[in-house]
Design a protein around this motif. Structure first.
Motif: not given
Length: 122
Positions: A73-77, A82-83, A88-91, A106-109
């Motif tokens: 896991a990584f912090d998207v900031t 990220a590059k 470009q997006y969290q989750t 993207i966004g799947e939970t």
């Protein structure tokens, strides 16, 4: 009453579920897992993101349910990571197999959908 509702929304937004995220990705560990033939799962998060916490909770359970899988896991900031993953997006959820990306969402939970994706590559 209005102040109370605002307070409840604030507490729910910054619940303990959103705490405890950490960057576990490193290029060396990622490459090692791929070279060992493991299925590699990478997810991105950002502080106070409840959907990120939900996805991480599902992936935490998946680690126990699926063998030969490595989770990062990584912090998207973190712009460098990220590059590297073109995220470009969290989750954002990525799955790698045989040294290539085989899945991206993207966004799947939803546990069922995440597990279905993992099962299809293990």
């Amino acid at each position: 009453m209005k102040k109370f509702l605002v307070f409840i929304c604030f507490v729910l937004t910054f619940s303990t579920k959103a705490i405890g995220k950490e960057t576990t990705y490193s290029k060396e560990l990622f490459n090692k897992a791929l070279s060992e033939g493991k299925v590699v799962v990478v997810s991105s998060w950002i502080k106070y993101c409840s959907s990120c916490a939900g996805q991480m909770e599902v992936l935490k359970k998946a680690k126990k349910d699926f063998e030969n899988m490595e989770y990062f896991a990584f912090d998207v900031t973190n712009k460098e990571i990220a590059k590297f993953f073109n995220v470009q997006y969290q989750t954002t959820l990525l799955i790698f197999k045989d040294n290539k990306e085989v899945y991206r969402s993207i966004g799947e939970t939803t546990k069922e959908l995440i597990y279905d994706a993992l099962k299809s590559f293990i």
